[in-house]
Design an enzyme around this catalytic site. Structure first.
Site: not given
Length: 197
Positions: A131, A140, A154, A162-163, A191
């Site tokens: 994150y 930022n 999302n 997002c995983h 993956e």
């Protein structure tokens, strides 16, 4: 047919006529919705436990609805094909272009939009990002909590991965408000080269 109403600045969203196609996947039922311009949402219904690979090492992804009867547009059909490739062999989904995305969150200029676009463009199959690092990549470094918020909002999980976002402290972290943590673990394993879903 569903018509979606948008808020201020979402005139194009309110003019979209969305169609929905349901697929039976290794993660259970997934519903993909979109209009002629692109995919709006992907919903993981979490109605079964993640599946095992079959004897040939592949996963099945079958369409439940008849796309012709649904009247699905080309981008929605392309999304279905992409998901089939992804579940069969995630490396096969690397080559074809992603379907066009048409959810207003993804077309805006908010920080959440920037985070989701950065994740889509920069974090590849088999990779993860913290994150903190994703906040830095999106411009930022102090907006770690905002990155978490962007992941929760999302609209197209799997397409925008997002995983693949994990805590700096280790572990897989939360997915779908913690209800889908087992899916996140499965997706990350799926993956990995030679990974087992």
């Amino acid at each position: 047919m569903k018509r979606r109403r948008g808020g201020r600045g979402r005139e194009s969203e309110s003019q979209c006529t969305q169609k929905t196609i349901s697929l039976q996947t290794p993660l259970g039922t997934i519903q993909v919705s979109g209009c002629e311009a692109g995919v709006h949402t992907i919903r993981l219904l979490m109605d079964v436990a993640p599946a095992e690979r079959n004897d040939q090492g592949h996963m099945s992804c079958e369409v439940i609805d008849d796309p012709a009867a649904v009247g699905a547009g080309p981008e929605l059909l392309h999304c279905v094909d992409w998901l089939r490739d992804y579940f069969s062999d995630p490396r096969a989904a690397r080559g074809p272009r992603l379907p066009q995305l048409h959810h207003p969150t993804l077309r805006g200029d908010s920080f959440s939009s920037q985070v989701l676009r950065t994740l889509l463009q920069e974090v590849r199959f088999g990779e993860t990002v913290s994150y903190q690092h994703l906040a830095e990549m999106a411009g930022n470094p102090r907006a770690v909590r905002a990155v978490g918020g962007a992941m929760r909002r999302n609209p197209v999980p799997l397409l925008i991965p997002c995983h693949r976002v994990v805590p700096s402290s280790g572990g897989s972290g939360s997915y779908m408000g913690g209800r889908g943590n087992h899916l996140k673990v499965w997706l990350l394993a799926h993956e990995r080269p030679g990974g087992e879903g």
